[in-house]
Design a protein around this motif. Structure first.
Motif, PDB file in Angstrom:
ATOM      1  N   GLY A 370       0.772  -1.465   0.418  1.00 20.96           N
ATOM      2  CA  GLY A 370       0.255  -0.202  -0.105  1.00 20.96           C
ATOM      3  C   GLY A 370       0.462   0.783  -0.111  1.00 20.96           C
ATOM      4  N   GLU A 371       2.325   1.524  -0.104  1.00 21.93           N
ATOM      5  CA  GLU A 371       3.592   2.405  -0.410  1.00 21.93           C
ATOM      6  C   GLU A 371       3.230   2.984  -1.322  1.00 21.93           C
ATOM      7  OE1 GLU A 371       7.838   3.801   2.561  1.00 21.93           O
ATOM      8  OE2 GLU A 371       6.861   2.152   1.231  1.00 21.93           O
ATOM      9  N   ARG A 372       3.290   3.968  -1.415  1.00 26.06           N
ATOM     10  CA  ARG A 372       3.436   4.398  -3.005  1.00 26.06           C
ATOM     11  C   ARG A 372       4.662   5.683  -2.918  1.00 26.06           C
ATOM     12  NH1 ARG A 372      -1.658   8.649  -3.034  1.00 26.06           N
ATOM     13  NH2 ARG A 372      -1.619   8.655  -0.729  1.00 26.06           N
ATOM     14  N   VAL A 373       5.854   5.141  -3.802  1.00 26.34           N
ATOM     15  CA  VAL A 373       7.283   5.465  -4.072  1.00 26.34           C
ATOM     16  C   VAL A 373       6.841   6.028  -5.447  1.00 26.34           C
ATOM     17  CG1 VAL A 373       9.469   5.022  -3.904  1.00 26.34           C
ATOM     18  CG2 VAL A 373       7.811   4.250  -1.854  1.00 26.34           C
ATOM     19  N   ALA A 374       8.088   6.356  -5.546  1.00 21.45           N
ATOM     20  CA  ALA A 374       8.609   7.634  -6.593  1.00 21.45           C
ATOM     21  C   ALA A 374      10.311   7.514  -6.430  1.00 21.45           C
ATOM     22  CB  ALA A 374       7.910   8.809  -6.653  1.00 21.45           C
ATOM     23  N   LEU A 375      10.193   7.322  -7.939  1.00 21.25           N
ATOM     24  CA  LEU A 375      11.665   6.695  -8.187  1.00 21.25           C
ATOM     25  C   LEU A 375      11.975   8.330  -9.176  1.00 21.25           C
ATOM     26  CD1 LEU A 375      12.049   3.276  -9.079  1.00 21.25           C
ATOM     27  CD2 LEU A 375      12.621   4.507  -7.222  1.00 21.25           C
ATOM     28  N   ILE A 376      13.286   9.146  -8.840  1.00 25.38           N
ATOM     29  CA  ILE A 376      13.437  10.503  -9.268  1.00 25.38           C
ATOM     30  C   ILE A 376      15.389   9.793  -9.626  1.00 25.38           C
ATOM     31  CG2 ILE A 376      12.038  11.410  -8.821  1.00 25.38           C
ATOM     32  CD1 ILE A 376      13.274  12.961  -7.396  1.00 25.38           C
ATOM     33  N   VAL A 532       2.785   1.241  -4.892  1.00 24.13           N
ATOM     34  CA  VAL A 532       3.047   2.207  -6.218  1.00 24.13           C
ATOM     35  C   VAL A 532       4.303   2.620  -6.548  1.00 24.13           C
ATOM     36  CG1 VAL A 532       2.689   4.292  -8.047  1.00 24.13           C
ATOM     37  CG2 VAL A 532       0.471   2.850  -6.378  1.00 24.13           C
ATOM     38  N   ILE A 533       4.693   2.075  -7.862  1.00 22.16           N
ATOM     39  CA  ILE A 533       6.327   2.573  -7.932  1.00 22.16           C
ATOM     40  C   ILE A 533       6.389   3.476  -9.386  1.00 22.16           C
ATOM     41  CG2 ILE A 533       8.887   1.670  -9.104  1.00 22.16           C
ATOM     42  CD1 ILE A 533       6.283  -0.688  -6.649  1.00 22.16           C
ATOM     43  N   VAL A 545       1.870  10.801  -4.557  1.00 24.59           N
ATOM     44  CA  VAL A 545       3.166   9.326  -3.767  1.00 24.59           C
ATOM     45  C   VAL A 545       3.397   9.990  -2.551  1.00 24.59           C
ATOM     46  CG1 VAL A 545       4.571   8.407  -5.474  1.00 24.59           C
ATOM     47  CG2 VAL A 545       5.537  10.524  -4.094  1.00 24.59           C
ATOM     48  N   ASP A 546       4.064   8.929  -1.478  1.00 19.49           N
ATOM     49  CA  ASP A 546       4.484   9.726   0.046  1.00 19.49           C
ATOM     50  C   ASP A 546       6.198   9.501  -0.275  1.00 19.49           C
ATOM     51  OD1 ASP A 546       1.253   9.822   0.521  1.00 19.49           O
ATOM     52  OD2 ASP A 546       0.796   7.868   0.479  1.00 19.49           O
ATOM     53  N   ARG A 547       6.818   8.618  -0.472  1.00 16.58           N
ATOM     54  CA  ARG A 547       8.429   8.317  -0.415  1.00 16.58           C
ATOM     55  C   ARG A 547       8.518   9.065  -2.334  1.00 16.58           C
ATOM     56  NH1 ARG A 547      10.069   2.201   1.448  1.00 16.58           N
ATOM     57  NH2 ARG A 547      12.115   2.582   0.631  1.00 16.58           N
ATOM     58  N   PRO A 561      11.122  10.577   3.183  1.00 20.97           N
ATOM     59  CA  PRO A 561       9.387  11.314   2.534  1.00 20.97           C
ATOM     60  C   PRO A 561       9.569  12.373   1.499  1.00 20.97           C
ATOM     61  CG  PRO A 561      10.000  11.088   5.374  1.00 20.97           C
ATOM     62  CD  PRO A 561      11.178  10.570   5.181  1.00 20.97           C
ATOM     63  N   ARG A 562       8.417  11.852   1.376  1.00 22.53           N
ATOM     64  CA  ARG A 562       7.929  13.799   0.477  1.00 22.53           C
ATOM     65  C   ARG A 562       8.879  14.289   0.298  1.00 22.53           C
ATOM     66  NH1 ARG A 562       2.538  14.059  -2.320  1.00 22.53           N
ATOM     67  NH2 ARG A 562       2.625  15.386  -0.243  1.00 22.53           N
ATOM     68  N   GLU A 563       8.538  15.637   1.521  1.00 17.25           N
ATOM     69  CA  GLU A 563       9.114  16.498   1.013  1.00 17.25           C
ATOM     70  C   GLU A 563       9.911  16.658   1.218  1.00 17.25           C
ATOM     71  OE1 GLU A 563       7.008  18.943   0.920  1.00 17.25           O
ATOM     72  OE2 GLU A 563       5.411  17.871   0.290  1.00 17.25           O
TER      73      GLU A 563
END
Length: 575
Positions: A370-376, A532-533, A545-547, A561-563
């Motif tokens: 259930g964790e939403r993560v972004a890869l940048i 979510v990736i 996303v949150d992370r 965390p995103r912020e």
């Protein structure tokens, strides 16, 4: 002291993917052989008919006997006609069944092939698949007939010896001549056939590459370069094919000439015997007919050897594809019914085939269900590679990719991807309707679900205004639609069925800012509770996303965390 010596099974002449369909069609081939045998036996009747007419009917003016013999010959001709039709039918049925089974097996193998073990370009693979036609033509031809005809050479020669005595030496001398030419030309045929196929695959590769990217070829001015490649490939293929045909023609022409020499030789020798009263006129006519029938199968064998060379080359190419490693575990695969959504990368390293450097090295990452993560990160840092490894498209060089605590290599790959939704960078659509591109004939995705995800992805905004709507037929790769429209349909396809794990790689790169903002608003609620990736370069998408993880040089440079991560990145840029 005793030692256990491993028993090595002898290598089969034919691989199981070809041998098993042939075995299953054994009964049909037996029928073909029986029909061919009967046809050969009936073929001897015409020569005996001729001999009887010249020796018995003509001298005695026996018209009634001629009528009876003619009726008998007519019956034989009718049976011969029926048997030839049945033989052709059975050969076609066997060829069609083998084509169906082998074609299905080959396509399944193509879908299961490991991408890191794939050899050759798209055009080369297409060419290899096309060689299936060579196999089909061989087994759907009169191959079995030519094989059955060979023993009848001996039977026919024996009958000539009985009727004409020394006359049999003429056609008998032709047999080793034709066989010798076939044996001598076979190595050259084998070599030229392999070369011709290689040149054909090169030509196919250039053609497929050009057609698949015709718009880019025109826009970038690459036509001249590709035209030169095509011209070179065509010339090479033409040269090798010409040599192959010339060598093949030598064997076939030798057999044809041997047939003529056999007939003429029998007549010449037979005239001498006729003058010495050692043979009758009917016997001479019968022997001349039989001599043609004795040598004729050799012409078929010469043709068969030519076809066998091309077929053997095609078999080697296809068998090479069939022997390439498949996705999934070597044993029985796990078939998951659902995923909770926990993802873990443990000491993960990966290198693309032929690449000098590793794309990923020492990646350790845990993503809870259930964790939403972004890869940048920068271009080429390895973000998209992580997505491909999660989907099981490639296998890691070192380390593990785990979903719910299980290595993805243990899963059935088709089921693994069915439980995940993926929208990758290349938004490729398939020829067919928009409905088919979204649903992909997956069970559980009905029209209601299709309309729901189409509305979420923004597809309905433009498809709802078209007269034929979701039944609009697309060409290859979705040509005719804008990049943003193709991207929207790809997103709808990934969201269909509510998969627990979603992998998005630049899902809005072709969309304008307003369309992207509307999409983000719709996805906010849809993605709740799902893993979510998200791979992106667009800061606006980070609202989903949150992370956030920053990937640099194949390693994770920042995670949090995103912020917090965004503030650290902003401070780093300011410094």
């Amino acid at each position: 002291m005793s030692y256990d010596v491993p028993i090595v099974a002898p290598k089969q002449r034919f691989a199981p993917w070809l041998l098993e369909p042939m075995r299953r069609n054994k009964a049909i081939y037996l029928k073909v052989a029986l029909a061919a045998t009967t046809i050969n036996l009936l073929g001897l009747v015409s020569s005996l008919f001729t001999m009887t007419v010249y020796d018995r009917v003509v001298p005695n003016n026996a018209t009634s006997s001629l009528i009876g013999l003619s009726i008998g010959l007519g019956i034989v001709i009718i049976f011969d006609f029926i048997l030839r039709l049945l033989r052709a039918y059975f050969v076609d049925v066997a060829g069609a069944q083998i084509d169906h089974e082998v074609g299905e097996t080959l396509f399944a193998k193509l879908l299961a092939i490991r991408l890191d073990k794939r050899k050759g370009s798209t055009g080369s693979l297409t060419g290899i698949m096309r060689e299936l036609e060579t196999l089909r033509d061989f087994f759907a031809s009169a191959t079995i007939t030519a094989i059955v005809d060979v023993p009848f050479i001996v039977i026919t020669l024996a009958l000539i010896a009985v009727i004409g005595g020394p006359v049999v030496l003429v056609p008998l001398a032709m047999v080793p001549l034709v066989v010798l030419v076939g044996v001598l030309t076979h190595p050259a045929m084998d070599r030229l056939s392999a070369r011709s196929m290689g040149d054909g695959l090169l030509k196919q590769s250039v053609l497929v590459e050009t057609i698949g990217s015709l718009e880019t070829v025109k826009a970038s001015g690459a036509g001249g370069m590709l035209a030169n490649r095509w011209r070179k490939a065509v010339n090479q293929h033409a040269d090798s094919s010409l040599g192959q045909r010339l060598i093949s023609t030598i064997a076939v022409t030798t057999a044809t000439s041997a047939n003529t020499m056999s007939y003429a030789g029998v007549v010449i020798v037979g005239v001498g015997l006729l003058q010495a009263n050692e043979i009758t006129m009917g016997g001479l006519m019968a022997c001349s007919i039989l001599s043609g029938r004795a040598v004729a199968p050799l012409g078929q064998i010469a043709t068969l050897l030519s076809r066998m060379t091309a077929t053997r080359t095609a078999y080697r190419q296809i068998n090479g594809l069939m022997d390439s490693p498949s996705e999934g575990p070597p044993g029985e695969a796990l078939v998951p019914t659902a995923f909770q959504g926990r993802v873990e990368l443990r000491n993960l390293s990966f290198r693309y085939p032929g690449a000098p450097e590793k794309t990923l090295e020492g990646i350790n990452l845990k993503i809870e269900a259930g964790e939403r993560v972004a890869l940048i990160g920068r271009v080429g840092s390895g973000k998209s590679t992580i997505a491909r490894l999660l989907l099981g498209l490639y296998e890691p060089e070192d380390g593990l990719v785990l979903i719910d605590g299980t290595d993805v290599r243990q899963f059935d790959t088709a089921r693994l991807r069915a439980l995940m939704g993926a929208a990758l960078q290349d938004n490729i659509l398939f020829a067919g309707t928009v409905r088919e591109n979204i649903c992909l004939e997956r069970s559980g995705i009905d029209q209601e679900e299709m309309l729901r995800v189409a509305d979420l992805a923004g597809t309905h905004r433009f498809m709802g205004q078209i007269a034929n709507g979701y039944d609009l037929r697309l060409t290859d790769r979705g040509e005719g639609l804008s990049g943003g429209q193709r991207q929207s349909i790809s997103l709808a396809r990934a969201l269909a069925g509510k998969p627990q794990i979603l992998v998005f790689d630049e899902p809005t790169s072709a969309m304008d800012a307003q369309t992207e903002a509307t999409l983000i608003e719709r996805l906010q609620g849809e993605l709740q509770g799902r893993t979510v990736i998200l791979i992106t370069h667009r800061p606006s998408l980070l609202r989903l996303v949150d992370r956030v993880l920053v990937v640099e040089g194949g390693r994770i440079a920042a995670d949090g965390p995103r912020e917090d991560v965004m503030q650290r990145m902003a401070k780093g840029k300011a410094a």
